[in-house]
Design a protein around this motif. Structure first.
Motif, PDB file in Angstrom:
ATOM      1  N   THR A  99      -9.207   6.549  -1.129  1.00  0.00           N
ATOM      2  CA  THR A  99      -7.754   6.406  -0.977  1.00  0.00           C
ATOM      3  C   THR A  99      -7.427   5.535   0.235  1.00  0.00           C
ATOM      4  O   THR A  99      -6.584   4.625   0.150  1.00  0.00           O
ATOM      5  CB  THR A  99      -7.091   7.789  -0.848  1.00  0.00           C
ATOM      6  N   ALA A 100      -8.086   5.773   1.362  1.00  0.00           N
ATOM      7  CA  ALA A 100      -7.856   4.946   2.557  1.00  0.00           C
ATOM      8  C   ALA A 100      -8.266   3.501   2.276  1.00  0.00           C
ATOM      9  O   ALA A 100      -7.557   2.551   2.651  1.00  0.00           O
ATOM     10  CB  ALA A 100      -8.619   5.513   3.748  1.00  0.00           C
ATOM     11  N   PHE A 101      -9.398   3.318   1.612  1.00  0.00           N
ATOM     12  CA  PHE A 101      -9.881   1.990   1.220  1.00  0.00           C
ATOM     13  C   PHE A 101      -8.842   1.281   0.349  1.00  0.00           C
ATOM     14  O   PHE A 101      -8.475   0.132   0.600  1.00  0.00           O
ATOM     15  CB  PHE A 101     -11.224   2.157   0.506  1.00  0.00           C
ATOM     16  N   ALA A 102      -8.332   1.969  -0.672  1.00  0.00           N
ATOM     17  CA  ALA A 102      -7.347   1.381  -1.576  1.00  0.00           C
ATOM     18  C   ALA A 102      -6.089   0.951  -0.817  1.00  0.00           C
ATOM     19  O   ALA A 102      -5.537  -0.123  -1.070  1.00  0.00           O
ATOM     20  CB  ALA A 102      -6.983   2.374  -2.676  1.00  0.00           C
ATOM     21  N   CYS A 103      -5.657   1.778   0.111  1.00  0.00           N
ATOM     22  CA  CYS A 103      -4.460   1.438   0.886  1.00  0.00           C
ATOM     23  C   CYS A 103      -4.709   0.250   1.802  1.00  0.00           C
ATOM     24  O   CYS A 103      -3.841  -0.614   1.956  1.00  0.00           O
ATOM     25  CB  CYS A 103      -3.977   2.656   1.666  1.00  0.00           C
ATOM     26  N   ASP A 154       0.510   7.366  -6.431  1.00  0.00           N
ATOM     27  CA  ASP A 154      -0.852   7.904  -6.605  1.00  0.00           C
ATOM     28  C   ASP A 154      -0.814   9.429  -6.684  1.00  0.00           C
ATOM     29  O   ASP A 154      -0.964  10.131  -5.677  1.00  0.00           O
ATOM     30  CB  ASP A 154      -1.729   7.439  -5.437  1.00  0.00           C
ATOM     31  N   GLN A 155      -0.613   9.938  -7.885  1.00  0.00           N
ATOM     32  CA  GLN A 155      -0.537  11.387  -8.088  1.00  0.00           C
ATOM     33  C   GLN A 155      -1.860  12.074  -7.770  1.00  0.00           C
ATOM     34  O   GLN A 155      -1.867  13.208  -7.276  1.00  0.00           O
ATOM     35  CB  GLN A 155      -0.121  11.693  -9.526  1.00  0.00           C
ATOM     36  N   ALA A 156      -2.993  11.433  -8.061  1.00  0.00           N
ATOM     37  CA  ALA A 156      -4.303  12.051  -7.820  1.00  0.00           C
ATOM     38  C   ALA A 156      -4.475  12.381  -6.338  1.00  0.00           C
ATOM     39  O   ALA A 156      -4.803  13.516  -5.973  1.00  0.00           O
ATOM     40  CB  ALA A 156      -5.427  11.132  -8.296  1.00  0.00           C
ATOM     41  N   SER A 157      -4.235  11.420  -5.478  1.00  0.00           N
ATOM     42  CA  SER A 157      -4.413  11.633  -4.037  1.00  0.00           C
ATOM     43  C   SER A 157      -3.360  12.582  -3.477  1.00  0.00           C
ATOM     44  O   SER A 157      -3.680  13.507  -2.726  1.00  0.00           O
ATOM     45  CB  SER A 157      -4.347  10.301  -3.293  1.00  0.00           C
ATOM     46  N   ARG A 158      -2.124  12.351  -3.849  1.00  0.00           N
ATOM     47  CA  ARG A 158      -1.046  13.174  -3.298  1.00  0.00           C
ATOM     48  C   ARG A 158      -1.141  14.625  -3.752  1.00  0.00           C
ATOM     49  O   ARG A 158      -0.805  15.538  -2.997  1.00  0.00           O
ATOM     50  CB  ARG A 158       0.311  12.553  -3.636  1.00  0.00           C
ATOM     51  N   SER A 159      -1.631  14.874  -4.973  1.00  0.00           N
ATOM     52  CA  SER A 159      -1.746  16.258  -5.452  1.00  0.00           C
ATOM     53  C   SER A 159      -2.808  17.045  -4.690  1.00  0.00           C
ATOM     54  O   SER A 159      -2.786  18.273  -4.703  1.00  0.00           O
ATOM     55  CB  SER A 159      -2.044  16.288  -6.953  1.00  0.00           C
ATOM     56  N   CYS A 197      -6.961  -2.258   1.347  1.00  0.00           N
ATOM     57  CA  CYS A 197      -7.105  -3.521   0.616  1.00  0.00           C
ATOM     58  C   CYS A 197      -5.839  -3.902  -0.136  1.00  0.00           C
ATOM     59  O   CYS A 197      -5.648  -5.073  -0.452  1.00  0.00           O
ATOM     60  CB  CYS A 197      -8.343  -3.532  -0.273  1.00  0.00           C
ATOM     61  N   ASN A 198      -4.937  -2.967  -0.381  1.00  0.00           N
ATOM     62  CA  ASN A 198      -3.656  -3.303  -1.014  1.00  0.00           C
ATOM     63  C   ASN A 198      -2.561  -3.593   0.001  1.00  0.00           C
ATOM     64  O   ASN A 198      -1.437  -3.912  -0.377  1.00  0.00           O
ATOM     65  CB  ASN A 198      -3.233  -2.194  -1.986  1.00  0.00           C
ATOM     66  N   SER A 199      -2.863  -3.507   1.283  1.00  0.00           N
ATOM     67  CA  SER A 199      -1.852  -3.760   2.309  1.00  0.00           C
ATOM     68  C   SER A 199      -1.449  -5.228   2.361  1.00  0.00           C
ATOM     69  O   SER A 199      -0.391  -5.558   2.889  1.00  0.00           O
ATOM     70  CB  SER A 199      -2.361  -3.307   3.684  1.00  0.00           C
ATOM     71  N   HIS A 200      -2.255  -6.103   1.780  1.00  0.00           N
ATOM     72  CA  HIS A 200      -1.947  -7.540   1.801  1.00  0.00           C
ATOM     73  C   HIS A 200      -0.959  -7.948   0.725  1.00  0.00           C
ATOM     74  O   HIS A 200      -0.366  -9.011   0.810  1.00  0.00           O
ATOM     75  CB  HIS A 200      -3.229  -8.358   1.665  1.00  0.00           C
ATOM     76  N   GLY A 201      -0.807  -7.137  -0.326  1.00  0.00           N
ATOM     77  CA  GLY A 201       0.187  -7.449  -1.337  1.00  0.00           C
ATOM     78  C   GLY A 201      -0.330  -7.580  -2.747  1.00  0.00           C
ATOM     79  O   GLY A 201       0.140  -6.866  -3.618  1.00  0.00           O
ATOM     80  N   PRO A 202      -1.277  -8.474  -3.064  1.00  0.00           N
ATOM     81  CA  PRO A 202      -1.700  -8.560  -4.468  1.00  0.00           C
ATOM     82  C   PRO A 202      -2.356  -7.255  -4.917  1.00  0.00           C
ATOM     83  O   PRO A 202      -3.007  -6.574  -4.115  1.00  0.00           O
ATOM     84  CB  PRO A 202      -2.726  -9.692  -4.487  1.00  0.00           C
ATOM     85  N   ALA A 237       0.833  -1.214   0.000  1.00  0.00           N
ATOM     86  CA  ALA A 237       0.000   0.000   0.000  1.00  0.00           C
ATOM     87  C   ALA A 237       0.863   1.258   0.000  1.00  0.00           C
ATOM     88  O   ALA A 237       0.499   2.258  -0.638  1.00  0.00           O
ATOM     89  CB  ALA A 237      -0.927   0.003   1.212  1.00  0.00           C
ATOM     90  N   HIS A 238       1.972   1.241   0.688  1.00  0.00           N
ATOM     91  CA  HIS A 238       2.861   2.407   0.713  1.00  0.00           C
ATOM     92  C   HIS A 238       3.423   2.697  -0.680  1.00  0.00           C
ATOM     93  O   HIS A 238       3.458   3.849  -1.115  1.00  0.00           O
ATOM     94  CB  HIS A 238       4.000   2.201   1.718  1.00  0.00           C
ATOM     95  N   ASP A 239       3.832   1.633  -1.387  1.00  0.00           N
ATOM     96  CA  ASP A 239       4.345   1.807  -2.745  1.00  0.00           C
ATOM     97  C   ASP A 239       3.250   2.337  -3.665  1.00  0.00           C
ATOM     98  O   ASP A 239       3.489   3.231  -4.471  1.00  0.00           O
ATOM     99  CB  ASP A 239       4.889   0.484  -3.297  1.00  0.00           C
ATOM    100  N   MET A 240       2.041   1.771  -3.547  1.00  0.00           N
ATOM    101  CA  MET A 240       0.926   2.211  -4.374  1.00  0.00           C
ATOM    102  C   MET A 240       0.621   3.688  -4.110  1.00  0.00           C
ATOM    103  O   MET A 240       0.448   4.472  -5.044  1.00  0.00           O
ATOM    104  CB  MET A 240      -0.314   1.375  -4.079  1.00  0.00           C
TER     105      MET A 240
END
Length: 144
Positions: free
Chosen positions: A65-69, A19-24, A71-76, A12-15
């Protein structure tokens, strides 16, 4: 004296870093791991609508964004298969919003996550929105 624990870095950290949309928009990832994530955003002038409240699309984006992070914290690589939001109270210019995502269940390549967005206030917080996201892990990523 023991050293403080080093936060575990997840996919999730790498993703999020990509993530330019969220960070911008100034969204910050405060934590992510084991099906959970916390993100923060301050409501800026460009996020306020004609009613002088935060546009719901920005609140949705913070929750997503929080949701994406989470659900992506597991790896796939995992994407949204659907989401819905209920707006509970308005947010205003300058408000600091915190979105906390929590995994409710994972089954097969799917998952369900709840995200609460609240406004940080002195002496407590007020719920701004409740979001439920449904995730789906991509098959090709799980086979690698």
């Amino acid at each position: 004296m023991s050293q403080p624990a080093t936060p575990v870095r997840t996919a999730a950290h790498d993703m999020f870093e990509a993530d330019q949309a969220s960070r911008s928009l100034g969204i910050e990832l405060l934590e992510a791991g084991e099906g959970r994530a916390v993100a923060r955003m301050r409501v800026t002038e460009t996020m306020v609508n004609g009613h002088a409240i935060a546009h719901g699309g920005y609140i949705f984006l913070l929750a997503d964004t929080a949701f994406a992070c989470a659900c992506n914290s597991h790896g796939p690589v995992t994407v949204a298969s659907g989401a819905e939001i209920s707006f509970v109270s308005p947010a205003h210019l300058g408000d600091q919003l915190i979105a906390t995502a929590v995994e409710r269940t994972r089954y097969g390549r799917n998952g369900i996550y709840d995200v609460t967005v609240h406004r940080a206030e002195s002496g407590g917080s007020t719920v701004v929105a409740e979001f439920r996201g449904r995730s789906h892990s991509r098959r090709e990523e799980q086979e690698n």
